[in-house]
Write a protein that holds these residues in place. Sequence first.
Motif, short mmCIF file in Angstrom:
data_model
loop_
_atom_site.label_atom_id
_atom_site.label_comp_id
_atom_site.label_asym_id
_atom_site.label_seq_id
_atom_site.Cartn_x
_atom_site.Cartn_y
_atom_site.Cartn_z
N ALA A 1 26.01 -4.90 -46.42
CA ALA A 1 26.70 -4.19 -45.42
C ALA A 1 26.55 -2.68 -45.49
CB ALA A 1 28.05 -4.49 -45.15
N LYS B 1 22.83 -1.64 -44.84
CA LYS B 1 22.48 -1.77 -43.56
C LYS B 1 23.57 -0.89 -42.35
CE LYS B 1 19.95 -6.10 -44.20
NZ LYS B 1 19.82 -7.43 -43.72
N ASP C 1 26.18 -2.54 -41.39
CA ASP C 1 26.47 -3.54 -40.66
C ASP C 1 27.66 -3.91 -40.46
OD1 ASP C 1 26.50 -5.95 -39.33
OD2 ASP C 1 24.31 -6.53 -39.98
N GLU D 1 28.98 -6.47 -38.70
CA GLU D 1 29.04 -7.59 -38.47
C GLU D 1 29.26 -8.37 -39.89
OE1 GLU D 1 29.89 -9.39 -35.81
OE2 GLU D 1 29.98 -7.48 -35.01
#
Length: 67
Positions: A31, A34, A36, A38
Motif C-alpha cells: 500500500a 503504490k 493505494d 484500497e
Amino acid sequence: DYLRQTLDMKYPVAQDFERIYEYLSKRLIEANMKKDLEILKEVNEHIHSVRDTWKEVMQINRAKGNA
C-alpha cells in the motif's frame, strides 16, 4: 511487527496469527509503495476483525473466571 513479536509460539494459534500478521505487513508495504488507499482499507478491516476476535476471547475468559 510489534504484534508478531509478542506471539508465544508454543501455542499453535500463534502460528496462525504469525501468518496473518505477516500478510498484513506485506500488504501495508505494498500500500505504501503504490500509495493505494484500497489496500489500507483492506488491512484496516482485517485489523478490526482481529481486534474484535480478541475482545470476544477476553470476554469469554472473564465469564469463565480466567481473567
